[in-house]
Write a protein that holds these residues in place. Sequence first.
Motif, PDB file in Angstrom:
ATOM      1  N   PHE A 100      -9.920  -9.654 -12.984  1.00 54.38           N
ATOM      2  CA  PHE A 100      -9.751  -8.603 -12.540  1.00 54.38           C
ATOM      3  C   PHE A 100      -8.854  -8.042 -13.380  1.00 54.38           C
ATOM      4  N   LYS A 101      -9.482  -6.138 -13.954  1.00 55.28           N
ATOM      5  CA  LYS A 101      -9.160  -5.178 -14.589  1.00 55.28           C
ATOM      6  C   LYS A 101      -9.056  -4.343 -14.043  1.00 55.28           C
ATOM      7  N   GLN A 102      -7.686  -3.656 -13.627  1.00 57.92           N
ATOM      8  CA  GLN A 102      -7.715  -2.803 -12.590  1.00 57.92           C
ATOM      9  C   GLN A 102      -7.729  -1.677 -13.295  1.00 57.92           C
ATOM     10  N   LYS A 103      -8.562  -0.822 -12.271  1.00 55.24           N
ATOM     11  CA  LYS A 103      -9.370   0.642 -13.020  1.00 55.24           C
ATOM     12  C   LYS A 103      -7.824   1.516 -13.131  1.00 55.24           C
ATOM     13  N   LYS A 104      -8.000   1.950 -14.111  1.00 53.61           N
ATOM     14  CA  LYS A 104      -7.153   3.426 -14.231  1.00 53.61           C
ATOM     15  C   LYS A 104      -7.428   4.474 -13.556  1.00 53.61           C
ATOM     16  N   TYR A 105      -6.803   5.110 -12.740  1.00 48.29           N
ATOM     17  CA  TYR A 105      -7.131   6.283 -12.072  1.00 48.29           C
ATOM     18  C   TYR A 105      -5.718   7.931 -12.552  1.00 48.29           C
ATOM     19  N   PRO A 106      -7.008   8.809 -13.169  1.00 45.79           N
ATOM     20  CA  PRO A 106      -7.043   9.919 -14.054  1.00 45.79           C
ATOM     21  C   PRO A 106      -5.418  11.032 -13.571  1.00 45.79           C
ATOM     22  N   GLU A 107      -4.480  11.194 -13.984  1.00 40.99           N
ATOM     23  CA  GLU A 107      -3.539  12.658 -13.043  1.00 40.99           C
ATOM     24  C   GLU A 107      -4.725  13.492 -12.884  1.00 40.99           C
ATOM     25  N   THR A 108      -4.109  14.186 -11.549  1.00 34.68           N
ATOM     26  CA  THR A 108      -5.132  15.414 -11.529  1.00 34.68           C
ATOM     27  C   THR A 108      -4.437  16.236 -10.911  1.00 34.68           C
ATOM     28  N   ASP A 109      -4.964  17.276 -10.812  1.00 36.64           N
ATOM     29  CA  ASP A 109      -4.119  18.342 -10.240  1.00 36.64           C
ATOM     30  C   ASP A 109      -4.464  19.101  -8.801  1.00 36.64           C
ATOM     31  N   ILE A 110      -5.501  18.051  -8.254  1.00 39.04           N
ATOM     32  CA  ILE A 110      -6.190  18.298  -6.691  1.00 39.04           C
ATOM     33  C   ILE A 110      -5.497  17.254  -5.625  1.00 39.04           C
ATOM     34  N   LEU A 111      -4.657  17.843  -4.991  1.00 41.18           N
ATOM     35  CA  LEU A 111      -3.604  16.967  -4.275  1.00 41.18           C
ATOM     36  C   LEU A 111      -4.181  17.476  -2.666  1.00 41.18           C
ATOM     37  N   GLN A 112      -4.365  15.852  -2.688  1.00 37.90           N
ATOM     38  CA  GLN A 112      -4.711  15.900  -0.665  1.00 37.90           C
ATOM     39  C   GLN A 112      -2.870  15.911   0.360  1.00 37.90           C
ATOM     40  N   ARG A 113      -3.633  16.129   1.221  1.00 29.01           N
ATOM     41  CA  ARG A 113      -2.656  15.904   2.112  1.00 29.01           C
ATOM     42  C   ARG A 113      -2.511  14.691   2.932  1.00 29.01           C
ATOM     43  N   PHE A 114      -1.126  13.709   3.615  1.00 25.56           N
ATOM     44  CA  PHE A 114      -1.329  12.948   3.571  1.00 25.56           C
ATOM     45  C   PHE A 114      -0.625  13.021   4.674  1.00 25.56           C
ATOM     46  N   VAL A 115      -0.599  12.191   6.259  1.00 28.47           N
ATOM     47  CA  VAL A 115      -0.286  11.326   6.771  1.00 28.47           C
ATOM     48  C   VAL A 115       0.094   9.981   7.003  1.00 28.47           C
ATOM     49  N   VAL A 116       1.734   9.958   6.680  1.00 29.83           N
ATOM     50  CA  VAL A 116       1.798   8.452   6.923  1.00 29.83           C
ATOM     51  C   VAL A 116       2.410   8.328   8.111  1.00 29.83           C
ATOM     52  N   PHE A 117       1.675   6.665   8.804  1.00 26.62           N
ATOM     53  CA  PHE A 117       2.091   6.637  10.031  1.00 26.62           C
ATOM     54  C   PHE A 117       3.071   4.793  10.196  1.00 26.62           C
ATOM     55  N   ILE A 118       3.380   4.848  11.006  1.00 34.78           N
ATOM     56  CA  ILE A 118       4.695   4.367  11.171  1.00 34.78           C
ATOM     57  C   ILE A 118       4.548   3.201  12.478  1.00 34.78           C
ATOM     58  N   PRO A 119       3.655   2.464  12.960  1.00 32.58           N
ATOM     59  CA  PRO A 119       4.129   1.838  14.315  1.00 32.58           C
ATOM     60  C   PRO A 119       4.821   1.092  14.035  1.00 32.58           C
ATOM     61  N   ALA A 120       6.265   1.273  14.864  1.00 26.94           N
ATOM     62  CA  ALA A 120       7.413   0.940  15.486  1.00 26.94           C
ATOM     63  C   ALA A 120       7.781  -0.435  16.458  1.00 26.94           C
ATOM     64  N   TYR A 121       7.427  -1.224  17.175  1.00 31.92           N
ATOM     65  CA  TYR A 121       8.479  -2.097  18.019  1.00 31.92           C
ATOM     66  C   TYR A 121       9.193  -2.830  17.595  1.00 31.92           C
ATOM     67  N   LYS A 122      10.486  -2.711  18.359  1.00 33.46           N
ATOM     68  CA  LYS A 122      11.683  -3.435  18.961  1.00 33.46           C
ATOM     69  C   LYS A 122      11.650  -3.298  17.240  1.00 33.46           C
ATOM     70  N   GLU A 123      11.585  -2.841  16.105  1.00 30.34           N
ATOM     71  CA  GLU A 123      11.870  -2.927  14.551  1.00 30.34           C
ATOM     72  C   GLU A 123      13.391  -1.606  14.143  1.00 30.34           C
ATOM     73  N   ASP A 124      14.311  -1.806  15.050  1.00 29.44           N
ATOM     74  CA  ASP A 124      15.603  -1.468  15.263  1.00 29.44           C
ATOM     75  C   ASP A 124      15.944  -1.255  13.948  1.00 29.44           C
ATOM     76  N   THR A 125      16.489  -2.386  13.682  1.00 30.93           N
ATOM     77  CA  THR A 125      17.431  -3.069  12.323  1.00 30.93           C
ATOM     78  C   THR A 125      16.039  -2.714  11.003  1.00 30.93           C
ATOM     79  N   VAL A 126      15.310  -2.563  10.864  1.00 31.69           N
ATOM     80  CA  VAL A 126      14.682  -1.693   9.456  1.00 31.69           C
ATOM     81  C   VAL A 126      14.121  -0.681   9.792  1.00 31.69           C
ATOM     82  N   ILE A 127      13.550  -0.173  10.568  1.00 34.10           N
ATOM     83  CA  ILE A 127      12.850   1.431  10.097  1.00 34.10           C
ATOM     84  C   ILE A 127      13.745   2.470   9.629  1.00 34.10           C
ATOM     85  N   HIS A 128      15.055   2.353   9.530  1.00 32.40           N
ATOM     86  CA  HIS A 128      16.041   3.052   8.561  1.00 32.40           C
ATOM     87  C   HIS A 128      15.152   3.228   6.917  1.00 32.40           C
TER      88      HIS A 128
END
Length: 386
Positions: A34-62
């Motif tokens: 396996f050889k990792q494909k290299k992705y070039p730098e870009t001026d295109i900027l995507q908009r992300f939403v990061v979902f973090i489901p947290a069920y009884k995760e009081d000790t690790v969520i922070h």
Amino acid sequence: MLQGFIHIIEYALYIYLSVSVVYIAIFSVASHFFKQKKYPETDILQRFVVFIPAYKEDTVIHACVTSALCQTYPAELYDVVVISDHMQPEINALLRKERITLIELQEKESSKAKALRIATEQVKDQVYDYAVILDADNLISHHYLHELNKIASQGIKAIQTHRKAKNMNTDTAILDAAIEEMNNSIFRRGHIRLGFSSALIGSGMAFDFRWFAQNIIHAYSAGEDKELEELLLRQGIHIEYIDTLDTLDEKVQQPAAMRNQRRRWIATQLFLAFKMGSNLPSALLNRNGDYLLKTLQAFIPPRSILLGLIGIFSFVLSIFAPLSSIKWWILFILLNISLYIAIPSTMRHKYVGKIIRQSPYFIVAMIVNLFHLKGMARKFTHTQHG
């Protein structure tokens, strides 16, 4: 007559288990090219939403939220959404002070799939390009979204990053980490090297947001990642694997927790196998190689069960039918070699003794799990931390 019937059963089992071992061997070897494909730098900027489901995760969520917020990526181009289910009020109060969206749940029947469905429904009217899924015990680097953006800007709709252990503090955690790296080698690097899609793994995943919003509503089992994977492959969407972008994941530290976790995974695999088997005719008609390969994979027993079954047959036949046992011992040796080379060399050299010592108990536990699967595919099991 009876002896002939026994021979037929033996050969049928041998063919089935041989296909499973050869599958593992082929992709384990392929992963080393396996050889990792290299992705070039870009001026295109995507908009992300990061979902973090947290069920009884009081000790690790922070720690997870902090790593998600401390990105080099422009803050105005990503949002972090924490789905808090059955977490303590004081933890939720602290989370509200962060630059995140907090969705609070108190579900009678909790699941990650349900949490993601609810969260997606609440934000689907906002303009996002990609959804990123993290577990509450994950940690990511400061450049994580920057690197994802380079890949997403190439139009790739589904991405799996390299999930690896963030803790190796017990023998069970070491075994868990080694198994995950085996899977990374066989079902991700190996698959990509031979032109197939990567398998998904539950977190460290990114999807085209429009696709995700339209399809997460179809995920209901305890293995929502496998349901999403099936949907992607059925629709002919390639899943890319990025080996150089790490998502650190907390490994289970106690044998009982690992046994329960794997029991749910086995049930999910069986659920998926029957579901994908029913779609085989259309996959054959459409020449969907990714879907056909994934269907075959779904019918392959977990590696630990393979080791146990083939080891038992090899030993028993050595006593009662020595000549017949030879082919089983060859299969057993091939499987062991394939799994051994699938473990990264640094981990092999440092932890191989501990991995071997833990393996017999784990193999027995996995075989016992086969008799306690009822209802597990739709049952959410919380993994204890610490």
